[in-house]
Write an enzyme that holds these catalytic residues in place. Structure first.
Site, PDB file in Angstrom:
ATOM      1  N   LYS B  71      -9.993  17.337 -17.941  1.00 36.86           N
ATOM      2  CA  LYS B  71      -8.776  17.874 -17.317  1.00 36.86           C
ATOM      3  C   LYS B  71      -7.877  18.475 -18.388  1.00 36.86           C
ATOM      4  O   LYS B  71      -7.724  17.901 -19.473  1.00 36.86           O
ATOM      5  CB  LYS B  71      -8.042  16.757 -16.565  1.00 36.86           C
ATOM      6  CG  LYS B  71      -6.830  17.233 -15.772  1.00 36.86           C
ATOM      7  CD  LYS B  71      -6.158  16.063 -15.035  1.00 36.86           C
ATOM      8  CE  LYS B  71      -4.975  16.507 -14.196  1.00 36.86           C
ATOM      9  NZ  LYS B  71      -4.312  15.360 -13.523  1.00 36.86           N
ATOM     10  N   SER B 146      -3.615  16.025  -8.523  1.00 36.20           N
ATOM     11  CA  SER B 146      -3.533  17.169  -9.409  1.00 36.20           C
ATOM     12  C   SER B 146      -4.824  17.479 -10.178  1.00 36.20           C
ATOM     13  O   SER B 146      -4.975  18.586 -10.699  1.00 36.20           O
ATOM     14  CB  SER B 146      -2.415  16.935 -10.428  1.00 36.20           C
ATOM     15  OG  SER B 146      -2.735  15.852 -11.286  1.00 36.20           O
ATOM     16  N   SER B 170      -3.663  11.181  -8.467  1.00 38.84           N
ATOM     17  CA  SER B 170      -4.226  12.457  -8.919  1.00 38.84           C
ATOM     18  C   SER B 170      -5.706  12.430  -9.291  1.00 38.84           C
ATOM     19  O   SER B 170      -6.293  13.483  -9.524  1.00 38.84           O
ATOM     20  CB  SER B 170      -3.421  12.979 -10.116  1.00 38.84           C
ATOM     21  OG  SER B 170      -2.239  13.593  -9.656  1.00 38.84           O
TER      22      SER B 170
END
Lengths: 484, 476
Positions: B71, B146, B170
């Site tokens: 990420k 997210s 997330s």
């Protein structure tokens, strides 16, 4: 409107001392002063994305030393907060500091004065990090009209202890003296080198005035960052005068932050209360609370030793030396130890006089401190003893000291070699006096007739005859006996 | 080339059937063929070099050179790291996050960085300032967020696994929406050093994978105390590879509040089917109430923005990142931040700034922390009677792109089932438990702090029994 009531100033001080750690407060960058800009930085102190602070354990220890020396309670749990504001010298845009749960609270500090002691309450001691250094560059090198501002992050993240006093001070000179003695204490404990010029000790003063006898506090102003004792004293004096004049003119004091310009002696407003920041304090979620083990705190307490104030108090009481002698001799730990060593062997007052006077002046040129000189406490004490016993005169003592400082040899040996021992023998001296009086009949008559000034003439003649080895006091006695 | 799980890949490399170079090459090819928009940055050259090195080494590291995606919220040295924000456009970090460093040392090969909501603020990855990420199950829907890129890339089988971060859901919510396994460890299990902070007291790094065992394997290599993170914990029990097939004697509490209001019928049905499956495996099912959890979203949307408002203050254009031209200092700050941050980030900075303002602190931030304490107590009470808790991960399946962008509150409710565990710092895992109208449904299991091994074990048993084997169309 004017007031007839006398006004008294009320002063509290906030001091930042830079802790004498090897590395920064929250990263492992080494500390430096005067190195090229931005050579002591890392992602943590430059606040790169994703970095985290880690507390420097040595800074906690030194903070505890400072707090204990100031008689504070060490909080079983203290908490770091974020103090938020945007400025180029603050890379995270928050300073990690302590807020409502500081490291130490509720202490006091005794300021020794010639005529007693002044007790200053210590509100709190807390830890924080310093900001970086902003430099304003212009072709003329002046801040006004600077073309560029640049940041040196070497200082950013330096560990600081902030010490806050109660509003217990009543004059600018007391405030300066408090700061001097605090500096001495922090230096001797190794907390900080407290160098005001280099900024490792900085002081802000909170000043207000009120009618004498009142217990309420007036509106205070804050004087920022005075970087010498003299500036502090002058700045506070100027601010007291300004406030007294305002009150006497019936005006109100505005709460504001001021800067004292030592070159003009003027005070400038930096910001008013309305302009004060809202720092939006937040408990620092990247750090855990500081929970020092009780045993660790006690261990630290046991290493403090005798504080300078206690040492000075003891010398004055036990040795009978003056306030001023104690002040000078306690300047450093080493000088204090040297003095104690000499004072344990001979009369302490004489020891103080010799160290402060003759020894200091003889070492002045070489810059050697007494404790590193060849005049060891033992040698100096021997010398002081010889003079005290009247074995040698004080001027001979100076000569011997010079030789001790040069060679480190025993004073008695030097005295004998140089034949400096004073002639104490009344018969031998008496014979010389008799001869001289006979050889100078005119002067002898005048002296007998009451022209006492001439006694000096005869003493001088005797000293000349004995190559300075006569005890002048004894000679004087003998001349008096024979001319009265 | 057939896509293997990480465990299968390691076995195949060790058996000499394939090599790290071959797997990494395949992952690079797949990451470049990216109709889902999962990747923000790729690191093919270094990945190839690293794979070659691992293949040539006398001793293979434990992860044998299996590719992974990271990420974009995690700092990777010399590899552009933006956290999905324009304010970090072009930013190449000078250091690598501890968890990524540990994975690289263990022999994982980073092939690229995945898309995300800007600064991890969002539940759909639509707040990325760079691109949309599409859910491989239906390109018209969001992947969740997210960590949408990290979820989508595993669902699309570009890489066998990835790292994400979870602040209020997330990892778990996008895992649910993309039909993969997503796990948020106990707060403090994984070092946050190098994780670009959103809300420091909530952020945790965790794995995305296709199987529970891969999840456990990945986590086992990133847990553990880090001297650079004071909030990281001494991880004294190693993460074990789960093998359980039964749930005999395991007491599972079904969180009542999370099966009632606002849960889509399809999600509810799949969850109930999973409960029945668990019972069939020998689990003792009881009902559990977490009364304070209904205040979770309110507390979360004070605490997280408050922390974010100060965490994001460092992005001032002074030392790195985007910088706007300005006449004076104030204008510099205003323009740099005004132009660099997107609307959702600004919204949360404003919210957090307000919540911390002098005079409002007690009414908002301090009060939210009290609610947080109550939520912790609810969990403590619940775990006196049950071993694990069960709920849906997300109240809905993947929603349409654009559907919630103008309705922040609807977007915030996406995390209603995941926020309470975040506030309590507890570990939780989402596994796929079926489809509803062709879209995956996630099942969330959570446990007490440090119960990772029990969670993996139960999740593995359920995973085997549920045998979710659907794949998105067009993915192989």
């Amino acid at each position: 409107m004017s007031t007839a009531v006398a006004l008294e100033p009320v002063i509290g001080i906030e001091i930042h001392v830079q802790l004498a750690t090897r590395t920064k407060m929250f990263c492992r960058c080494s500390l430096s002063f005067g190195d090229p800009p931005n050579t002591h930085t890392c992602p943590v102190c430059l606040a790169h994305p994703g970095v985290l602070p880690v507390v420097n354990a040595e800074a906690i220890r030194l903070g505890i030393v400072a707090a204990l020396a100031l008689g504070c309670e060490i909080a079983p749990r203290s908490v770091f907060h974020r103090k938020n504001y945007f400025y180029p010298d603050l890379p995270k845009a928050y300073q990690i500091t302590q807020f409502d749960e500081p490291l130490g609270v509720g202490g006091h500090f005794s300021v020794l004065q010639p005529d007693g002691e002044l007790d200053v309450g210590i509100t709190r001691v807390h830890l924080e990090e310093d900001a970086a250094k902003l430099l304003h560059l212009s072709s003329g090198g002046r801040r006004a009209g600077a073309e560029q501002s640049v940041v040196d992050f070497n200082r950013g993240g330096t560990p600081l202890a902030e010490i806050v006093t109660e509003p217990d001070l009543r004059s600018a000179s007391d405030a300066a003296e408090f700061l001097r003695q605090l500096q001495q204490t922090m230096r001797q404990l190794g907390v900080s080198d407290c160098n005001m010029e280099e900024g490792s000790m900085r002081a802000d003063a909170n000043v207000s005035v009120r009618p004498v006898g009142s217990t309420e506090l007036g509106t205070k102003t804050e004087l920022k960052n005075m970087n010498s004792f003299r500036f502090l004293e002058r700045g506070v004096e100027a601010e007291i005068a300004r406030q007294v004049a305002l009150v006497e003119a019936g005006e109100r004091i505005a709460q504001e932050t001021l800067h004292f310009d030592p070159s003009t002696g003027e005070l400038h407003s930096l910001r008013s209360k309305e302009e004060a920041h809202d720092y939006r304090y937040l408990p620092e979620p990247d750090l855990v609370p500081v929970v020092p083990a009780r045993e660790w705190v006690e261990e630290i307490r046991s290493t403090l030793g005798e504080l300078p104030v206690d040492r000075r108090r003891r010398w004055m009481a036990d040795f009978g030396i003056s306030f001023e002698d104690a002040e000078v001799l306690s300047e450093t730990v080493e000088l204090g130890a040297y003095f104690e060593d000499v004072a344990s062997r001979v009369d302490p007052k004489s020891a103080a006089n010799w160290i402060r006077g003759e020894l200091r002046s003889q070492l002045k040129d070489s810059g050697t401190p007494p404790w590193e000189s060849r005049a060891t406490p033992e040698r100096l004490a021997e010398l002081i003893q010889l003079v005290g016993d009247g074995q040698i005169g004080s001027s001979a003592g100076q000569e011997v000291l010079a030789e001790v400082v040069a060679s480190g040899r025993p004073p008695a040996q030097i005295v004998d070699e140089k034949g400096l021992r004073q002639i104490q023998d009344s018969d031998a001296l008496g014979a010389i006096v008799y001869e001289l009086l006979a050889a100078n009949p005119k002067e002898a008559e005048q002296l007998k007739a009451g022209k006492h000034k001439l006694i000096g003439f005869f003493v001088g003649q005797v000293m000349k005859e004995t190559k300075g080895s006569a005890d002048p006091k004894k000679v004087q006695e003998l001349i008096r006996e024979r001319t009265s | 080339m057939e896509s293997r799980t990480a465990e299968e890949s390691i076995a195949a490399i060790l058996a000499g059937e394939t090599s790290s170079a071959e797997l990494v090459e395949d992952a690079i090819r797949r990451s470049e063929d990216d109709p889902w928009g999962a990747f923000l940055a790729r690191d093919g050259e270094r990945a190839r070099a690293r794979a070659k090195e691992i293949d040539a080494a006398a001793e293979r590291p434990p992860l044998a050179g299996v590719p992974i995606a990271i990420k974009d919220v995690l700092s990777t040295r010399d590899l552009e790291t933006t956290a999905g924000s324009q304010i970090l456009k072009g930013f190449r970090p000078v250091y690598t996050a501890t968890c990524v460093e540990r994975l690289e040392q263990a022999g994982a090969v980073v092939v690229g960085k995945t898309n995300m909501d800007e600064f991890a603020m969002g539940s759909s990855t639509e707040n990325s300032s760079y691109q949309l990420t599409k859910n491989p199950w239906d390109l018209g829907t969001v992947p969740g967020g997210s960590s949408g890129g990290s979820a989508a890339t595993v669902a699309a089988r570009q890489v066998p696994w990835s790292l994400g971060s979870d602040t209020g859901g997330s990892i778990r919510q996008p895992a649910a929406l993309c039909g993969v396994v997503g796990m948020k460890p106990t707060y403090g299990a994984v070092s946050r050093y190098g994780l670009i902070a959103f809300a420091s007291s909530l952020d945790q790094v965790g794995p995305f994978a296709r199987t529970v065992r891969d999840s456990a394997l990945l986590l086992s290599h990133i847990v553990g105390q880090d001297p650079r993170d004071s909030t990281s914990l001494d991880w004294w029990k190693p993460i074990e590879m789960p093998t359980a097939e039964r749930l005999d004697g395991v007491k599972i509490g079904v969180i009542q509040e999370m099966l009632d209001n606002g849960i889509e019928p399809g999600v509810k049905a799949a969850t109930e089917a999973a409960i029945a499956t668990a019972e069939g495996l020998g689990a003792e099912i009881t009902e559990v109430s977490l009364p304070s959890s209904r205040h979770g979203i309110a507390a979360y949307y004070l605490i997280a923005p408050a922390e974010a408002s100060t965490n994001l203050s460092r992005f001032d254009g002074m030392r790195y990142g985007a910088r706007a031209e300005a006449e004076d200092l104030l204008e510099h700050f205003e323009r740099t931040r005004g132009e660099g941050f997107g609307p959702e980030v600004k919204r949360r900075i404003m919210l957090g700034t307000f919540a911390l303002a002098s005079g409002y602190y007690d009414a908002y931030y301090a009060r939210a922390q009290k609610v947080r304490t109550l939520i912790v107590r609810d969990f403590v009470a619940a775990f006196e009677n049950v071993d694990l808790l069960l709920s849906p991960t997300s109240p809905t399946t993947a929603f349409k792109i654009g559907e919630r962008v103008d309705d922040p509150y609807a977007m915030y409710t996406s995390d209603v089932c995941t926020i309470p565990m975040s506030l309590a710092g507890l570990p939780a895992i989402s596994i796929p438990c079926g489809l509803a109208d062709g879209l995956p449904v996630g099942l969330q299991l959570s446990g007490p702090a440090f119960s990772e091994n029990d969670l993996f074990s139960a999740a593995h048993a359920l995973e085997q029994a549920i045998a979710f084997d659907a794949t998105p169309a067009g993915v192989a």
